[in-house]
Design an enzyme around this catalytic site. Structure first.
Site, short mmCIF file in Angstrom:
data_model
loop_
_atom_site.label_atom_id
_atom_site.label_comp_id
_atom_site.label_asym_id
_atom_site.label_seq_id
_atom_site.Cartn_x
_atom_site.Cartn_y
_atom_site.Cartn_z
CG ASP A 117 28.06 13.34 -2.58
OD1 ASP A 117 27.03 13.79 -3.13
OD2 ASP A 117 29.16 13.27 -3.15
CD GLU A 150 26.52 14.49 -8.72
OE1 GLU A 150 27.03 15.61 -8.58
OE2 GLU A 150 27.00 13.47 -8.18
CD GLU A 151 28.72 11.15 -6.40
OE1 GLU A 151 29.72 11.63 -6.97
OE2 GLU A 151 28.34 11.52 -5.28
#
Length: 400
Positions: A117, A150-151
């Site tokens: 991811d 994003e994280e």
């Protein structure tokens, strides 16, 4: 099964994935992985002039090494511009990951997360460009977007200038596991935080002269739980979730300095999520009411109470696409052609898709094998990864 006109070099796709998994790039520190992806794209035949970075990092409120990576591929046939997106960063637990092949999986060494991811997404987008160019496949204009941070809050997608997307009318975001799953919507999130300023006093000599900020926080959270605002929240037909993530002091320190001092300062931070942003806001306000009530319940010997400053603001908006939306129809058609059974999913977690949709580009999210994400058990399912690659290729070439 599948489109015989599309030839996927599975070994090349896996090589890209292994290389990207080996490059450290935790959230906010994406320069090295952005360089690796850019280099792979150039080697695949993408002109250097088509590869650029935006200045989103200058608008992100926390330090970020680089902007979003954007790649423009001119169309070889007419059609609306397609956007394919993924994110460059990984969670901090991926630092130092050592990927290795284990049968039909790529795994780590068990001490870190792996970074599937979303290095799976990075590899999918690179093999997509490589295959289109190598086989001269007909396709409409395509933009590839690799976002940052994003994280840690969907910052890259949030701060993106929609004008940089070249007028894309639909987007396929690669950020999931099972290629049968098609994420068509996701909750929105409201973040809240509270500062509690009490009054210090010697807890043995004169505890009654103090105002415990810790106690105010504890009473408030217990009140929020009693009123149904904590965890899974269902009220009058609305639903959502909430959590308290940080309960501490100043600058990341512990709340309080010693057991013999009444704690004079506490900082608490939490979140609320819901399919409707209005209800996420209502959950946050439920916590605010709980803190105000607790403030009035904790007093010193003269009746003074703590100062409580509660703030909340949206983090990202919810979205939900129906099955008639052009991008959902396109994805459904491609999945069916590959023998997949589309499972339409509404996610309880935020995605770059939330902001891309807000920017005016309806977005679905597909899977490419990432599994057990954000844990030391993380792995990549290689057959699912290969299917994700094939799905992306087909989505880029089929005609409506």
């Amino acid at each position: 099964m599948g489109n015989p006109a599309i030839s996927l070099d599975v070994a090349a796709a896996e090589d890209h994935l292994m290389r990207f998994l080996s490059v450290e790039g935790v959230t906010g520190q994406e320069a090295a992985i952005a360089a690796a992806v850019s280099d792979a794209l150039r080697k695949a035949g993408v002109p250097a002039s088509a590869i650029r970075f935006d200045d989103a990092h200058k608008r992100i409120p926390v330090p970020t090494e680089t902007g979003n990576l954007i790649v423009d591929l001119p169309g070889t046939r007419p059609g609306p511009r397609l956007l394919f997106s993924t994110h460059l960063d990984t969670v901090p637990l991926c630092a130092g990951a050592k990927p290795r092949r284990d049968g039909d999986r790529i795994v780590g060494d068990g001490t870190t997360a792996l970074g599937g991811d979303d290095r799976t997404g990075c590899a999918v987008l690179v093999i997509l460009a490589e295959t289109l160019l190598k086989h001269d496949l007909p396709h409409p204009p395509i933009t590839l977007l690799f976002t940052v941070r994003e994280e840690s809050g969907l910052h890259g997608a949030r701060e993106l200038d929609p004008a940089d997307l070249g007028g894309a009318l639909m987007c396929i975001n690669v950020d999931g596991q099972d290629p049968n799953d098609l994420i068509v919507g996701a909750v929105g999130q409201e973040n809240w935080e509270v500062e509690i300023v009490g009054k210090a006093s010697h807890s043995g000599v004169a505890p009654e002269k103090g105002i415990s900020a810790t106690l105010v926080g504890a009473v408030a959270l217990a009140e929020a739980q009693r009123e149904g605002w904590f965890g899974k929240v269902v009220k009058a037909g609305d639903r959502g979730t909430s959590n308290v993530g940080i309960f501490g002091g100043k600058d990341g320190k512990a709340a309080g300095d010693a057991t013999n001092v009444v704690t004079d300062y506490v900082y608490i931070k939490g979140e609320a999520r819901s399919p409707t942003l209005a209800f996420a806001t209502a959950i946050a306000k439920g916590f605010e009411q709980a803190f105000q009530k607790a403030r009035n319940e904790v007093k010193d010997h003269e009746g003074e109470i703590a100062a409580v400053t509660f703030t909340h603001k949206p983090s990202y908006p919810p979205f939900n696409l129906d099955e008639t939306t052009p991008v959902v129809r396109r994805a459904t058609k491609a999945m069916t052609m590959l023998g997949l059974e589309p499972n339409y999913v509404f996610s309880n977690g935020g995605l770059d898709a939330n902001w891309l949709d807000k920017h005016g580009v309806p977005t679905v999210t597909i899977g490419a094998g990432q599994a057990e994400i954000h844990t030391v058990k993380e792995y990549v399912n290689l057959p699912e990864f290969a299917m994700g690659c094939r799905l992306a290729l087909l989505l880029s070439t089929i005609e409506d």
